[in-house]
Structures are given as structure tokens and as C-alpha cells.
Design an enzyme around this catalytic site. Structure first.
Site, mmCIF file in Angstrom:
data_model
loop_
_atom_site.group_PDB
_atom_site.id
_atom_site.type_symbol
_atom_site.label_atom_id
_atom_site.label_comp_id
_atom_site.label_asym_id
_atom_site.label_seq_id
_atom_site.Cartn_x
_atom_site.Cartn_y
_atom_site.Cartn_z
ATOM 1 N N LYS A 47 0.372 -1.043 0.192
ATOM 2 C CA LYS A 47 -0.087 0.058 -0.152
ATOM 3 C C LYS A 47 0.851 1.255 -0.074
ATOM 4 C CE LYS A 47 -0.145 -0.018 5.351
ATOM 5 N NZ LYS A 47 -0.906 -0.840 6.301
ATOM 6 N N ARG A 146 -10.502 -0.605 14.573
ATOM 7 C CA ARG A 146 -10.566 -0.098 13.391
ATOM 8 C C ARG A 146 -11.324 -0.575 12.143
ATOM 9 N NH1 ARG A 146 -4.377 1.107 10.366
ATOM 10 N NH2 ARG A 146 -4.996 -1.381 10.593
ATOM 11 N N TYR A 268 13.750 30.886 7.129
ATOM 12 C CA TYR A 268 12.209 31.439 7.686
ATOM 13 C C TYR A 268 12.535 32.123 8.917
ATOM 14 C CZ TYR A 268 9.931 30.886 3.002
ATOM 15 O OH TYR A 268 9.782 30.744 1.596
ATOM 16 N N MET A 316 10.085 24.853 2.409
ATOM 17 C CA MET A 316 8.739 23.641 1.008
ATOM 18 C C MET A 316 9.920 22.649 0.037
ATOM 19 S SD MET A 316 5.973 24.633 -2.157
ATOM 20 C CE MET A 316 4.727 25.514 -0.024
HETATM 21 C C1 LIG Z 1 0.023 -1.399 7.086
HETATM 22 C C2 LIG Z 1 -0.406 -3.081 7.235
HETATM 23 C C3 LIG Z 1 0.132 -4.680 7.715
HETATM 24 C C4 LIG Z 1 1.419 -4.059 7.588
HETATM 25 O O1 LIG Z 1 2.263 -3.907 8.268
HETATM 26 P P1 LIG Z 1 3.870 -3.367 9.006
HETATM 27 O O2 LIG Z 1 3.810 -3.081 10.424
HETATM 28 O O3 LIG Z 1 4.327 -2.160 7.931
HETATM 29 O O4 LIG Z 1 4.505 -4.385 8.638
HETATM 30 C C5 LIG Z 1 -0.740 -5.289 7.578
HETATM 31 N N1 LIG Z 1 -1.862 -5.768 8.008
HETATM 32 C C6 LIG Z 1 -2.680 -4.279 7.589
HETATM 33 C C7 LIG Z 1 -3.866 -5.072 8.041
HETATM 34 C C8 LIG Z 1 -1.855 -3.243 7.224
HETATM 35 O O5 LIG Z 1 -3.051 -2.209 7.279
#
Ligand SMILES: *Cc1c(COP(=O)(O)O)cnc(C)c1O
Length: 375
Positions: A47, A146, A268, A316
Site C-alpha cells: 500500500k 479500526r 524562514y 517547502m
Molecule cells: C499496513 C498493514 C500491514 C503491514 O504492517 P507493517 O507494520 O508495515 O508490517 C499489515 N496488515 C494490515 C491490515 C495493514 O494495514
């Protein structure tokens, strides 16, 4: 950034050079595989553009190492990645689909994590409408609050199995909230919840551990592990470590050098005042490239073994470092200085910025040149 959705800036002119070692990435995947329970599959979480490194090249390298299960969070990520993945690779959508999004999820060639009874109903309707069985993961909330079905909702599914008509569940999955803290009692709590809830679906294998979960022990692994960070060389806990290699090196370009007198204000807000005659280098990367403003006062870059502290605020598009410690003329415009590399780990940068390695990696911006080495 994936190479088809973003143009890779030219190496010679980019403000920063991000070197991604695909060989180390593949070795890290094998290191996790070597720690996983006998017979368990090890997937890869790609992701957020594989944590900023480029989902397409990262996935191709991991596929080459033997990985067949790839996880993304958002539909757009699946849509971008699917065309470059071989047909045998499974692509799982962790966030599931938004209401009305089941058709798009199917068309993206993606297996959703079903996170609510509404998503179960929508995926079942999609399957019935298409007159075929559709695969899915069933996500359960074991203590993170979650994503996923609550225990009560999971029980509804076992009482009313017709809700799953047309759905072929592949795994029950859940996510650990505290896997990076091995001593945290929440890990044992979530494991107990997982065992209790998975017993409602006795025919289904479990997908549980993220990177940190790999080290918690085989009880937490399940039949399909989902590491992300560890593959990218990130340290997941303070004390115990999977033996992973760094994957990322980030160098930033010097675009201007100047000398200022004692008392000169730098950057800045003028929050840094030159204590004496001071030589400064302006680097062509800033917070828009993922280097947080919170590095002010604590961040540094390295050149030839010399630490060059940040002077003043991160802008930036640029930042200023104090190079007085170097011999005059040692640096010239166009040179590169190290932000992440052998002298300064990803974790050191994250600590200086008051954040975590995940946030630094995923924030690395599209203006950096990405260079893939496979040794
Ligand atoms: C992001 C995520 C992972 C991976 O987690 P890491 O700590 O980067 O290994 C695994 N499962 C779910 C559901 C996630 O959201």
C-alpha cells in the site's frame, strides 16, 4: 511512485536521489519467510506505493522472490497495480470498498477484505448478480477498533450463513495494534480474541501478523503473514529484530553555497543566527519532498563522514545546512549529501523529526528520482 502514474524526475537534475535496493528487498522477504511458521505463506503489503518506494517495481521484485499475495489499502492502488501483476498474484484490498464500490473492486481484479455486514451484503449481491462465486477475506476486529466486523457481527454471520451466499472466504484476518511492543498485553488479548472468533469459522485459515507480529512468535503468525515495513528495511521493535537489510538510501542535492557573517539570520523566521563566520549549503529538498519541518534544530545530513546540521527551518522546496565543518571547496553545487544511508538510518531521521520510520518512508515525494538497483 509507480512509474506509469508519475514521471520519474531525471537523475541529474532531481533535488534528491532515492536508491531502492530490490535485491535487499527480496532478501528481506526471504528473511521473514525463514522466520514464519512452517508452511505459512508470506505476503507483502505494498500500500501507499510500497511505502513510498514504488508499488510496481517492488511487487515485481517480490514476485520474483516467490511472493504471491499482495495487499493494498485503497481501490486506486489496486487499479494502478493490477495490470503489472502476473495473473497468479492475488491482490487484496485491505480497506475494502466504499458503499457502491463492489463492482469497481471486482473489475479491478481485487479480493476485498470485508470489514462490515454491509460489505458482506454488497459482495454477496455482486456475486449473485454475476452468477459466480467471488473470493474475499473476512476481517475481524480483535481489539484495535479500526476495520473489521465486531465480535457480535461475526456471530451474526455464523447464525445467518446465507448472508455469505456466493462468497468464498479465503481467510479470516485481523490486525495487531501493538505488535511493535512485544511486552504489551494487548498482543495476548488480541491473540485470544482471534482464537475465539476464528473458531466461529473453523474451516478458514488465519491471516494475522504484520512485521512486528512476525517477532511475537508463531502463535501470532497464522497461515498468511502480511509484512510491510520489514520488507523495506524498517526496524519494527527496539529490542528484538528480524535481520533485515536497509533498502533505501536518500541523497539530497546541493544547489547553492554561501558564506555569512556572524549574526546573519538563516531561513524562514530567522530562527537560526550564524554564531560566527558560517558556510552554508542550500539543499534542493524540503517538506514537500517528505522531510518534515520538525527536523528543525535536530536534523542533519552527512558528507564524507562529517555531520552537517540543519540551520533553521525546513522550507517547502529546500533546506539549509551548516557546512562549516568541511574544508572550504569540499562541496560544490550539484553534489549530493546523505540524508538516509550508512551514516544516518531511516530510524535516526524519524527520531530527529519526532515521528516513526513509516511516516518518513511513505512521505517521500514524487520529485525525488527513484533509482532501482537489483544487484
Ligand atoms: C499496513 C498493514 C500491514 C503491514 O504492517 P507493517 O507494520 O508495515 O508490517 C499489515 N496488515 C494490515 C491490515 C495493514 O494495514
Amino acid at each position: 511512485m509507480s512509474q506509469d502514474s508519475f514521471q520519474n524526475p531525471a537523475r541529474e537534475t532531481a533535488g534528491g536521489l532515492l536508491r531502492i535496493d530490490l535485491g535487499a528487498l527480496a532478501r528481506n522477504w526471504r528473511a521473514v519467510k525463514a522466520r514464519a511458521s512452517e508452511g505459512a505463506r508470506v505476503g507483502a503489503v505494498v500500500k501507499a506505493e510500497a511505502y513510498g518506494l514504488g508499488a510496481a517495481p517492488v511487487s515485481a521484485a517480490l514476485y520474483g522472490a516467490g511472493c504471491r499475495d499482495f495487499f493494498v489499502a485503497h481501490l486506486i492502488e489496486a487499479q494502478r497495480l493490477r495490470p503489472s501483476l502476473p495473473a497468479e498474484a492475488r491482490l487484496i484490498l485491505l480497506n475494502g470498498f466504499a458503499p457502491g464500490g463492489a463492482a469497481a473492486c471486482f473489475e479491478a481484479g481485487t479480493i476485498p477484505a470485508l470489514n462490515s455486514l454491509e460489505q458482506v451484503a454488497e459482495w454477496s449481491a455482486q456475486a449473485r448478480g454475476r452468477g459466480r462465486e467471488l473470493e474475499a477475506f473476512l476481517q475481524l476486529d480483535t481489539g484495535m477498533s479500526r476495520l473489521g466486523l465486531s465480535p457480535a457481527e461475526a456471530e451474526i454471520l455464523t447464525r445467518e450463513p446465507e448472508r455469505l451466499t456466493g462468497i468464498r472466504l479465503l481467510y479470516v484476518m485481523s490486525h495487531l495494534a501493538c505488535a511493535d511492543e512485544p511486552e504489551n498485553p494487548q498482543n495476548a488479548f488480541q491473540l485470544a480474541e482471534m482464537k475465539r472468533l476464528a473458531a466461529l469459522f473453523p474451516h478458514l485459515p488465519i491471516s494475522f501478523a504484520n512485521s512486528g507480529g512476525v517477532l511475537l512468535g508463531p502463535d501470532w503468525h497464522g497461515a498468511l503473514l502480511r509484512p510491510g515495513l520489514a520488507l523495506y528495511g524498517g526496524r519494527t521493535t527496539r529490542d528484538r529484530e528480524i535481520p533485515v537489510e536497509p533498502v533505501v538510501r536518500l541523497d539530497l542535492r546541493v544547489i547553492q553555497l554561501r558564506s555569512v557573517r556572524a549574526g546573519a539570520k538563516v531561513g524562514y523566521g530567522g530562527v537560526f543566527t550564524a554564531p560566527g563566520e558560517t558556510r552554508l549549503a542550500v539543499l534542493s529538498a524540503g517538506y514537500a519532498d517528505g522531510l518534515p519541518r520538525s527536523l528543525e534544530g535536530r536534523g542533519a545530513v552527512w558528507f564524507g563522514g562529517t555531520r552537517l546540521p540543519l540551520a533553521g527551518r525546513v522550507s517547502m522546496d529546500s533546506m539549509i545546512v551548516d557546512v562549516t565543518a568541511l574544508p572550504p571547496g569540499a562541496l560544490k553545487p550539484g553534489d549530493l549529501v546523505e540524508m538516509i544511508g550508512p551514516n544516518q538510518s531511516l530510524e535516526a531521521v524519524a527520531a530527529a523529526a519526532g515521528t516513526i520510520n513509516y511516516e518518513i518512508l511513505t512521505g517521500l515525494g514524487g520529485r525525488l528520482h527513484r533509482d532501482y538497483a537489483s544487484d
